[in-house]
Design an enzyme around this catalytic site. Sequence first.
Site, PDB file in Angstrom:
ATOM      1  CE1 TYR A  35      -3.880  -2.082  -0.162  1.00  0.00           C
ATOM      2  CE2 TYR A  35      -2.857  -3.307   1.630  1.00  0.00           C
ATOM      3  CZ  TYR A  35      -3.826  -3.209   0.645  1.00  0.00           C
ATOM      4  OH  TYR A  35      -4.722  -4.231   0.450  1.00  0.00           O
ATOM      5  CD  GLU A  54      -6.072  -4.224  -2.967  1.00  0.00           C
ATOM      6  OE1 GLU A  54      -4.978  -4.718  -2.602  1.00  0.00           O
ATOM      7  OE2 GLU A  54      -6.871  -3.699  -2.183  1.00  0.00           O
ATOM      8  CD  GLU A  63      -5.974 -13.376  -7.010  1.00  0.00           C
ATOM      9  OE1 GLU A  63      -6.584 -12.320  -6.749  1.00  0.00           O
ATOM     10  OE2 GLU A  63      -5.278 -13.988  -6.190  1.00  0.00           O
TER      11      GLU A  63
END
Length: 789
Positions: free
Chosen positions: A414, A533, A542
Amino acid sequence: MASGSNLNPESDNFESRPAFYIGQHDSSRKEALTEDQYAQVLNSGFRFVTAPITNGHFFKRVVDLYWDYLNEQDRWSQQERLAVGQQPNPSLPGPVVPTLTDEDTSLFPSNYLGSLALYSSPWINLCSSNPYTSSISRQVLNLEAAYANFCGARTIIIPGPRRDDSSRGIAQYARAIREVLHVAGRANVIIHMPMYREPGLEEKAETLSSIFDSLNDADAEAKKEVDLFSAWDSWNTIRSVCNYSMRLFTAIRIPRRVPEKTLQERWFAEPLHYLTIDREVFQANRAGHPSLSKHHQDLINRYMRLRNIPWLLLSDVGPSTEELAAVLDETASEFPSLAEANQALRENRKPHMPPMNPFVQYMRYLERQQPPFTPMETPALTSFQDWLQPPLQPLADNLESATYEVFEGDPVKYDQYEKAITEAMIEWRELKKPTSTATPENPSSPELVVTVAGAGRGPLVTRALRAAETTGTPIQIWALEKNQDAYVYLLRKNKTEWGNKVTLVKTDMRGWEGPRLKGRENVVGKVDILVTELLGSFGDNELSPECLDGIQNHLARPHGISIPHSYTAHLSPISTPRLFADISSRIVGEPHGFETPWVVRLFALDYVAQKVPGHPRFQQAWEFVHPVEILRADEFAAVHGKAAKYVTGGVGSMAGASGTNEHNARHCHLTFVCPTRGVIHGLAGFFESVLYASQTGQGKEPVEISILPDQIDRKSKDMISWFPIFFPLKKPLYFPQDTELEVSMWRQTDDTKVWYEWLVEAYAWVGPDTRIKVGTSDLHSSRKVACLM
């Protein structure tokens, strides 16, 4: 295996370094220790002791049996039989070792037997070319294993083969070990192997071969040239024949001269139970005390970082059987003399208690000198070492709060995202780009439209707000989340932490209609900065490309920015027997285990490829860059209607699909160079991502994240959000030295799901310009466990 250390940081006795669990082995010990002797060894600093399963009486009985058999079969000596060219009748029955008696062993079930490591007889030779010797050896081993199992032994140590140059002998040995695993159904079996055949450190125990075999095949003169990988080759044969049993481990004998790193890493990947160190390996320091070289210390420190910390077994360092007997004779008197008591007090010990063994003292010193645990070796991260996890299905499944919480525990990721958003906002102002909030009435509106797609519990939203505050950038921020439960969390967070500055939308990002700007709610606007993300361990696994395809049409053109900007997938062939054994053991419950890309924190592995010019150890498979200027799905929708955009049916040339996602299919063919022979169990996958690349043309370094082993410390040190991905092989692929591994991989799609296919081929060079194929894997496909769009 117990690790011997407390890894709970909240515990009062938390240890900041791995703990050593030290045992004692005496190669001359013929009898198991009595309970009093065992106590004396523990008092000298050891934590466990080896014990022979049978004794000298049994050895003599077997030798006598062998002689009687030979005399019975023929009165001629073996030399006379060979001289006249006669051969024994192969149908004659061989010698049979009768069952054990109470005179053959001093080992019996006891309350401390579970703390003993039982050692099988070193005088047998399972590899002998003499069929009688090998048969008797196998019978003896089975008798000992069965009895040890009856007594409740947890561990049985079996000396490894004496030589590696006889494939027939190693095959015999391996088959015998497989039988032992069946005979001793509850015990772990440990094969005691040298790290390599170091001259002068061979086992010297008398064997049946040295007594009976005329060719003395077990003790033949050693080769002059040392083959560093021959012992590992033998071990690989043994565990392969035993089908990578989860109860089969190895104990490696540390040599006096530490070998090259490639061999150290090869053994590091194996299921280690013990590191054994002989007395000869130690050196005397200036004060005359035992010590180890810096290379030995580094090797031990490295191996102690394994999740299952190997135990240390010190060989022939005392106390010997005679020393133990002397101590026990002294303690026969109920009370010590005054002189004995005073001497004990001066040495800070109880009367008649043996002093701390000097070798144990030194190993305790090494224990304290180890490097402390790093931030990457927390108890939580250590527990994930080599633990297989099925990949997430973020589009098909909704994640739980605990899963989000694990992701949010990584500040490095982050921090990098915040840095990327900050630089994008600064450069937007520097380059005087127009904003999506600009209108004819207010063409210089400074407000940027920022959208966080797939907001989860909101960590990226918090970082985007912080970046806007740091740079003084006015923003309109949108957060999209399809998980209705996470959406409830976001609503609360917007009220309690974000001051209702965020517009929340519960939707799949691919179905979002776009932002409706303040003051112009009837107008669908554009997004200036899109933050996601969606990256997986392999970058695209993903379905980040597919998700971004569905939302990037809302990006302002040509100025809109996607964070991340691009990501690359990387591969490297690896040896990881632990993972292969794990998947093999669960194949009944998971029939597609060998065709599943597993997420795993790879640790006990060996990267078999070496870095050579033109062929690095880690090679890029493919890349995705966002935004994409032309999308087939948009073209398809323009012709067939928007609803048809997500419908398949073979309208185009793609069988069973419209081909709208074909631009996200990929293929790579990579060549890896392996100078030393070895075996691979699959492919390790990694990713790198450019979150933001400067657009000012001033040569600024891009903001990146990486999980590549040779890049992570430079680009995103201590980032823990992603573990590598593992593409397993159904069968281990063995290859000789000077091999090139050709890896082919495909990213496939049929517009409803995405899967991978992979193939490995091994080619060996047999001439300056000629190479031949020496092995190939199956073509693996994860289609049956594909990631659903």
